[in-house]
Design a protein around this motif. Structure first.
Motif, PDB file in Angstrom:
ATOM      1  N   ARG A   1      -3.202  12.205   5.637  1.00 37.14           N
ATOM      2  CA  ARG A   1      -4.464  11.472   5.702  1.00 37.14           C
ATOM      3  C   ARG A   1      -5.535  12.024   4.751  1.00 37.14           C
ATOM      4  NH1 ARG A   1      -3.540  10.879  11.745  1.00 37.14           N
ATOM      5  NH2 ARG A   1      -3.221   8.645  12.109  1.00 37.14           N
TER       6      ARG A   1
ATOM      7  N   GLU B   1       0.811  -1.228   0.000  1.00 36.88           N
ATOM      8  CA  GLU B   1       0.000   0.000   0.000  1.00 36.88           C
ATOM      9  C   GLU B   1       0.840   1.273   0.000  1.00 36.88           C
ATOM     10  OE1 GLU B   1      -0.190  -1.463   4.403  1.00 36.88           O
ATOM     11  OE2 GLU B   1       0.044  -2.314   2.388  1.00 36.88           O
ATOM     12  N   TYR B   2       2.113   1.155   0.301  1.00 42.52           N
ATOM     13  CA  TYR B   2       2.977   2.340   0.337  1.00 42.52           C
ATOM     14  C   TYR B   2       3.939   2.429  -0.853  1.00 42.52           C
ATOM     15  CZ  TYR B   2       1.545   2.386   5.258  1.00 42.52           C
ATOM     16  OH  TYR B   2       0.825   2.399   6.425  1.00 42.52           O
TER      17      TYR B   2
ATOM     18  N   GLY C   1      -4.102  10.904   1.282  1.00 45.47           N
ATOM     19  CA  GLY C   1      -3.451   9.614   1.159  1.00 45.47           C
ATOM     20  C   GLY C   1      -2.060   9.690   0.566  1.00 45.47           C
TER      21      GLY C   1
ATOM     22  N   ILE D   1       2.198   9.870   6.063  1.00 42.79           N
ATOM     23  CA  ILE D   1       1.077   9.893   5.128  1.00 42.79           C
ATOM     24  C   ILE D   1       0.190  11.090   5.449  1.00 42.79           C
ATOM     25  CG2 ILE D   1      -0.874   8.611   4.192  1.00 42.79           C
ATOM     26  CD1 ILE D   1       1.813   7.231   3.769  1.00 42.79           C
TER      27      ILE D   1
END
Length: 361
Positions: free
Chosen positions: A268, A213-214, A271, A266
């Motif tokens: 928020r 996801e990163y 994202g 991150i």
């Protein structure tokens, strides 16, 4: 002197019968780095370094040796992005007892010629400066046009690069943090920075491999390194990164027996991956830890994200690698924000590095 410059033979392993030139190459690099910097912190074991020489999907590497008779007295290396670009990075190292004999001039000319043949229009290089060399009068110092940092005018490498048309584009400070000391200040700074950043910014940490996801966001942030960091008079092409390139580098590190960890932030609301700092150590976990990139994207500065990635990274790293004595890092002397963070957390100067660049014709 009977000088020959030849391509370096890169063996399959350091134990191979044909590894002699490679081991001599690494020995010369270590000799020169230690002599110029005053520390052995920058010496990479021959077997770990060899892994990188065999993995060149994104960055081409061409290495050469200079022989006086049968003795290897100097080495040179040219690196450049395989994608079209203007930049080339040149490293030369001449045994201390062979400096000034013409080996250095011949190697540099050879590397510049190869760079031009590969379509490169710029050549960049560096040289370390020991602290005692900086203890001199202002008139004996050469400063980049930014006015930040300096190198001694009478240093061997300063004279060498100036004679060959290079300009001092930037000075970087090499600093070290004592991993065996107190972390009270680190924890206080982290708590204050998290409070300042607020709920919009989420810190993350991982030991590689990078979570799926990163990967893409992290890669996009790495791509910004050449454009978002202070660069003085240096000109750099953007280096494109994506998730595949992140995975490729991590595979090289694993193959070499190295550990890498990343601290990130991150944003928020969007994202977006907006800040990171990377730490790496070799197979010997009692050796020095190296900082790779540290960056806060320009549009997210002013929220102490640099403090977050630096302090959280140090705290988690000490838990992961408790025997490493210090972390070393490089910062441009004009990067006062990051120097302020490092000085406050406890980093202390070790040596300096002059960054040199030349337009090739």
């Amino acid at each position: 002197m009977t000088l020959r410059i030849e391509p370096l033979h890169v063996p399959a392993s350091v134990d191979a019968p044909d590894a002699g030139d490679w081991l001599a190459y690494v020995d010369i690099v270590h000799e020169v780095l230690e002599f110029d910097s005053g520390t052995d912190w920058f010496s990479t074991p021959a077997d770990e370094w060899l892994v990188g020489m065999h993995n060149t999907r994104y960055v081409a590497r061409e290495a050469f040796v200079a022989r006086d008779g049968t003795r290897i007295v100097g080495i040179g290396k040219l690196e450049y992005e395989r994608e079209a670009g203007s930049d080339s990075n040149i490293d030369i190292a001449i045994r201390v007892d062979a400096r000034g004999t013409g080996v250095d001039d011949a190697l540099l000319a050879h590397l510049e010629r190869i760079a031009q043949e590969r379509g490169r229009r710029r050549s960049s290089t560096f040289a370390f400066v020991r602290p005692e060399e900086m203890a001199t009068a202002e008139a004996a110092l050469l400063r980049p046009t930014s006015g930040f940092g300096a190198v001694p005018r009478d240093a061997y490498m300063t004279d060498f690069f100036l004679r060959h048309g290079y300009a001092l584009g930037q000075v970087e400070r090499v600093s070290a943090f004592d991993l065996q000391g107190s972390y009270e200040q680190t924890e206080r700074m982290l708590d204050a920075a998290l409070a300042k950043a607020g709920p919009d910014y989420e810190p993350v940490w991982w030991q590689t491999p990078t979570p799926d996801e990163y990967a893409d966001g992290y890669a996009a942030a790495i791509t910004r390194m050449n454009t978002d960091v202070p660069s003085g008079d240096l000109t750099w092409d953007e280096e494109p990164w994506d998730g595949d390139r992140v995975r490729y580098r991590e595979g090289i590190k694993q193959q070499a027996g190295q550990i890498m960890a990343v601290t990130g932030v991150i944003h928020r609301p969007t994202g977006e991956f907006v800040a990171f700092s990377e730490l790496v150590i070799g197979r010997d976990r009692s050796r020095v830890t190296e900082t790779y990139g540290t960056l806060v994207l320009q549009e997210h500065r002013g929220h102490r994200l640099g403090t977050i990635v630096k302090c959280l990274g140090l705290l988690r790293w000490h838990e992961l690698v408790p025997d490493s004595p210090v972390v070393q890092t490089f910062n441009a002397e004009e990067n006062r924000f990051m120097l302020d963070v490092n000085e406050a957390v406890g980093f202390r100067p070790v040596c300096w590095s002059g960054e040199w660049q030349k337009e090739l014709t």
